[in-house]
Design an enzyme around this catalytic site. Structure first.
Site, PDB file in Angstrom:
ATOM      1  N   SER A   1      44.817  26.664  28.035  1.00  0.00           N
ATOM      2  CA  SER A   1      44.720  25.696  29.122  1.00  0.00           C
ATOM      3  C   SER A   1      46.073  25.495  29.812  1.00  0.00           C
ATOM      4  O   SER A   1      46.626  26.413  30.396  1.00  0.00           O
ATOM      5  CB  SER A   1      44.152  24.375  28.601  1.00  0.00           C
ATOM      6  OG  SER A   1      43.902  23.466  29.633  1.00  0.00           O
TER       7      SER A   1
ATOM      8  N   ASP B   1      39.527  24.499  34.348  1.00  0.00           N
ATOM      9  CA  ASP B   1      38.576  23.415  34.091  1.00  0.00           C
ATOM     10  C   ASP B   1      39.129  22.046  34.491  1.00  0.00           C
ATOM     11  O   ASP B   1      38.436  21.042  34.374  1.00  0.00           O
ATOM     12  CB  ASP B   1      38.107  23.421  32.632  1.00  0.00           C
ATOM     13  CG  ASP B   1      39.194  23.015  31.635  1.00  0.00           C
ATOM     14  OD1 ASP B   1      40.375  22.984  32.011  1.00  0.00           O
ATOM     15  OD2 ASP B   1      38.834  22.745  30.466  1.00  0.00           O
TER      16      ASP B   1
END
Length: 475
Positions: free
Chosen positions: A99, A245
């Site tokens: 991430s 995301d």
């Protein structure tokens, strides 16, 4: 290796070897033992652009194939795209990504055929991993597993989902910069904005991985965004974290908008009935829409659990979002005359489209729209490379006695009330808010604040971080 608020995380050097085999095998065995999958079933595999991700993906593919699964390579795609495609095909998925954390670390996000794993799943997989680590033989993992190429199908399916959210040419006349850096969402963002009629300008593409934290955008990144916004006369800039995301949206000045504001705007765009969001999201959300609000701990598993509870209680139009901007839909929604299928995992695309569509429809600058919500000014930052042991010691000290908390906060103000849902969120006597929370997946200490003015919020944030440093240095 450790499960945090968003999947398994660890050093890239560790994950590239035995650890990825152990955890992929543990996940596969868990699917088989729990009856959620059978041998011969398809498992989807995606990854981000980190240097270590291809090797980790290869060892995961090897481990899953050895268990009797078929493995589909979905390539470098956003996490929500992989989750959506897996759900469509009733297949489990693994996303190799760290991430927003630095490139020397990486991680794995796990999805059952029916969606993101929960905390009970994490515990079961961890227990299996401990047993496997003792029993798996030391053998070479150089053998390349046979995989199916589903990268094109996965990307097309997610693009089709997003291409129907707005009306045709909804963003016509908008000049939108896309900070591409190393996010796997970069090309799809340009494609999608162009589809809706915007002039999408690709900026800052990098072949070296750049960690972008949408919840605590670095001063260097903000300066870059401001320069682009002003020199190119942009209406907005958009981007995402490494696995796409969590959204990043700036106004026309290049100033990043808070992730919870993006979530709030999207809740109104969707006409949500129930919104589930962590305690770290802005305290003004409850009064900013015609929806019920449920607060949770930080992390998508807790938001998903909250959405499931709302649906079980008979609520409809249920969605959630985090302070980092990642948006989840627990229910199907009717949008633009179409059904938008539930996607209960973080997604950066829906909030980006909702915010840009609002600005285009109202023909107002995003700075004006953001100010119109009149939310308390919120700010957040983190102390990186902050030992986990020190974080735990500090939190134990603050929770032990009211006198400890009062003494710690004395340079900042007097505590009035405190919430212990996740970390320690303190409302001061003058109604400012300061929240101390160790990161769930990295050696970091986070601090969140709210105040009535930007200057007051900035001062409180710096004072809070300084107080943490001072205490750590003395203890």
């Amino acid at each position: 290796m450790k499960f945090g608020t968003s999947g398994l995380r660890g050093l890239s050097a560790d994950l590239e070897g035995r650890a990825s085999v152990v955890y992929a095998t543990a996940f596969g065995q868990y699917l088989l033992e729990s009856g959620r999958a059978q041998k011969g079933d398809l498992v989807m595999l995606g990854r981000d652009f980190r240097d270590s991700s291809p090797a980790i993906a290869a060892t995961c593919a090897f481990a899953l194939t050895a268990l009797g699964f078929r493995v589909a390579d979905c390539g470098t795609v956003p996490t929500p795209a992989l989750a959506f495609y897996g759900s469509r095909n009733k297949a489990a998925s693994l996303m190799i990504t760290g991430s927003h954390i630095p490139a020397d670390r990486n991680g794995i996000k796990f999805y059952r055929p029916d969606g993101e794993i929960d905390k009970a799943d994490e515990a079961a997989i961890s227990d299996l991993a401990v047993k496997l680590d003792r029993s798996l033989p030391e053998e070479a993992m150089a053998e390349k597993a046979k995989v199916e190429d589903r990268s094109g199908d996965c990307a097309r399916a997610f693009m089709a989902r997003n291409a129907g959210i707005l009306s045709k040419n909804a963003l016509s006349g908008q000049r939108i910069g896309v900070y591409q850096h190393s996010t796997v969402a970069r090309d799809m963002m340009v494609q999608l904005l162009s589809h809706y009629g915007a002039e999408a300008i690709a900026l800052g593409r990098s072949e070296t991985f750049i960690p972008v934290d949408t919840e605590a955008v670095s001063a260097q990144t903000v300066a870059l965004l401001k320069d682009w916004a002003q020199s190119l006369t942009l209406d907005a800039l958009v981007s995402a974290d490494g696995d796409g995301d969590r959204p990043l949206v700036t106004d026309e000045n290049g100033t990043p908008l808070r992730g919870d504001l993006l979530g709030l705007i999207t809740a109104n765009f969707l006409d949500a009935g129930t919104v589930v969001t962590p305690v770290t999201s802005n305290s003004g959300i409850e009064a900013a829409g015609a929806f019920a609000v449920a607060r949770t701990r930080v992390g998508s598993p807790f938001v998903i659990a909250g959405m499931q509870e709302a649906i079980f209680a008979g609520k409809d139009r249920v969605m959630g979002f985090e302070a980092n901007g990642g948006l989840l839909t627990g229910s199907d929604f009717s949008v633009n005359g179409r059904t938008l299928e539930a996607l209960p995992t973080r997604d950066c695309f829906l909030p980006i489209l909702a915010v840009l569509a609002l600005a285009a429809a109202q023909k107002k600058p995003l700075s004006v729209i953001a100010a119109s919500y009149n939310l308390p000014i919120a700010a957040a930052d983190r102390l990186e490379n902050f030992p986990v042991e020190t974080s735990a010691k500090l939190m134990a000290y603050l929770r032990a006695l009211p006198e400890n908390l009062a003494d710690f906060l004395k340079p900042l103000g007097s505590p009035a009330t405190a919430s212990d849902i996740d970390g320690l969120r303190v409302t001061l006597a003058d109604r400012r808010i300061i929240h101390f929370r160790p990161s769930g997946n990295a050696p970091e200490m986070r601090c969140y604040v709210e105040a009535q003015t930007e200057h007051a919020a900035s001062q409180l944030l710096e004072a809070g971080l300084s107080r943490i440093r001072q205490w750590a240095g003395q203890n």
